[in-house]
Design a protein around this motif. Structure first.
Motif, PDB file in Angstrom:
ATOM      1  N   VAL A  33       0.824  -1.211   0.000  1.00  0.00           N
ATOM      2  CA  VAL A  33       0.000   0.000   0.000  1.00  0.00           C
ATOM      3  C   VAL A  33       0.862   1.268   0.000  1.00  0.00           C
ATOM      4  N   LYS A  34       0.509   2.227  -0.851  1.00  0.00           N
ATOM      5  CA  LYS A  34       1.162   3.537  -0.780  1.00  0.00           C
ATOM      6  C   LYS A  34       0.248   4.496  -0.034  1.00  0.00           C
ATOM      7  N   ILE A  51      -2.783   0.090   9.118  1.00  0.00           N
ATOM      8  CA  ILE A  51      -2.641  -0.646   7.843  1.00  0.00           C
ATOM      9  C   ILE A  51      -1.534  -1.696   7.988  1.00  0.00           C
ATOM     10  N   LYS A  52      -0.507  -1.344   8.723  1.00  0.00           N
ATOM     11  CA  LYS A  52       0.588  -2.290   9.015  1.00  0.00           C
ATOM     12  C   LYS A  52       0.040  -3.487   9.813  1.00  0.00           C
ATOM     13  N   ARG A  53      -0.777  -3.192  10.837  1.00  0.00           N
ATOM     14  CA  ARG A  53      -1.362  -4.271  11.656  1.00  0.00           C
ATOM     15  C   ARG A  53      -2.180  -5.229  10.807  1.00  0.00           C
ATOM     16  N   ARG A  54      -2.781  -4.706   9.739  1.00  0.00           N
ATOM     17  CA  ARG A  54      -3.561  -5.559   8.834  1.00  0.00           C
ATOM     18  C   ARG A  54      -2.678  -6.397   7.914  1.00  0.00           C
ATOM     19  N   ASP A  82       7.986   2.012  11.188  1.00  0.00           N
ATOM     20  CA  ASP A  82       8.296   0.701  10.616  1.00  0.00           C
ATOM     21  C   ASP A  82       7.674   0.491   9.232  1.00  0.00           C
ATOM     22  N   VAL A  83       7.762   1.512   8.390  1.00  0.00           N
ATOM     23  CA  VAL A  83       7.286   1.337   7.012  1.00  0.00           C
ATOM     24  C   VAL A  83       8.374   0.620   6.211  1.00  0.00           C
ATOM     25  N   ASP A  84       8.023   0.191   5.004  1.00  0.00           N
ATOM     26  CA  ASP A  84       8.987  -0.548   4.173  1.00  0.00           C
ATOM     27  C   ASP A  84       9.779   0.377   3.248  1.00  0.00           C
ATOM     28  N   ILE A  85       9.113   1.414   2.735  1.00  0.00           N
ATOM     29  CA  ILE A  85       9.767   2.386   1.841  1.00  0.00           C
ATOM     30  C   ILE A  85       9.272   3.783   2.216  1.00  0.00           C
TER      31      ILE A  85
END
Ligand code: C5P
Length: 234
Positions: A33-34, A51-54, A82-85
């Motif tokens: 997701v962006k 959204i991360k928890r999902r 703790d996002v990926d990008i």
């Protein structure tokens, strides 16, 4: 991380984005997701956590651009989400990009991937010359900014799929190209000017495609997402 389709969730409320993401509940592959400025400014950091928890991977697209110290401190705060990008503007200079990387790197040495916006695809040669007083050809400017990002230690750039091949030639094949402006061959192009299909973006070597309206506005968003994955990832 391998090739993936990133869904631009350009919604202005948590309710709208969860209505959308709920459609993917039974999908084996959870969409990457962006989250852009619209959703982040409406809902704040909690939307990222939720959204991360999902179970989604997240590209936090806030395009930072300020003095190095401010960007470094802001990146340190974003790193805790703790996002990926995440990303910034290469126009902030190498010093700003290096400061951003320092801020983003956690005590244990881990960090989200950091990519740079070169020239926005909404900026054309004429605006660059008249408003920014940059008189070089725009392709050359984009490649120069990409090279500056690479020399600053960043992981890649956001660019048009039409530029992805040249970015790889200039900065190496491991330097990531994240490319918006993707449309299905039989779809509406909307306000995007230079577009490419997922299959063509794959062919030219994009590492990630960012797809918004062709999925979010589709009659069947899950089918549109599957079609993107099939064409781009295979
Ligand atoms: O709806 P669409 O597929 O055009 O969405 C593309 C997404 O990529 C939007 O979130 C847009 O802001 C973003 N983007 C872009 N061009 C750039 C940088 C970001 O379209 N150069």
């Amino acid at each position: 991380m391998g090739k993936d389709v990133i869904v631009a969730c350009d919604f202005s409320s948590a309710e709208a984005v969860f209505d959308f993401l709920d459609k993917f509940k039974d999908e084996a592959r959870k969409p990457f997701v962006k989250i852009g400025m619209e959703l982040y400014y409406a809902e704040g950091p909690e939307i990222v956590r939720e959204i991360k928890r999902r179970g989604h991977k997240i590209f936090l697209d806030l395009k930072l651009h300020d003095i190095p110290n401010t960007v470094k401190k802001a990146m340190a705060v974003l790193s805790r989400l703790d996002v990926d990008i995440t990303n910034l503007h290469a126009g902030g200079t190498k010093r700003m990009m290096q400061a951003a990387l320092e801020g983003l790197t956690r005590e244990d040495g881990t960090r989200p991937l950091l990519i740079a916006v070169t020239q926005l695809t909404s900026t054309d040669q004429e605006a660059m010359e008249s408003d920014l007083l940059i008189r070089e050809p725009i392709d050359k400017v984009v490649m120069h900014y990409a090279k500056c990002a690479e020399e600053s230690g960043l992981d890649g750039v956001v660019c048009s799929p039409l530029e992805a091949g040249k970015v790889h030639d200039t900065c190496g094949k491991d330097f990531l190209t994240v490319t918006p402006g993707v449309r299905f061959a039989d779809g509406d192009i909307g306000d995007q000017k230079r577009v490419m299909t997922p299959a063509a973006a794959k062919e030219i070597g994009s590492d990630y495609i960012v797809v918004g309206r062709p999925i979010t506005q589709a009659d069947d968003p899950v089918a549109a997402y599957r079609r993107c994955v099939e064409e781009f990832v295979g």
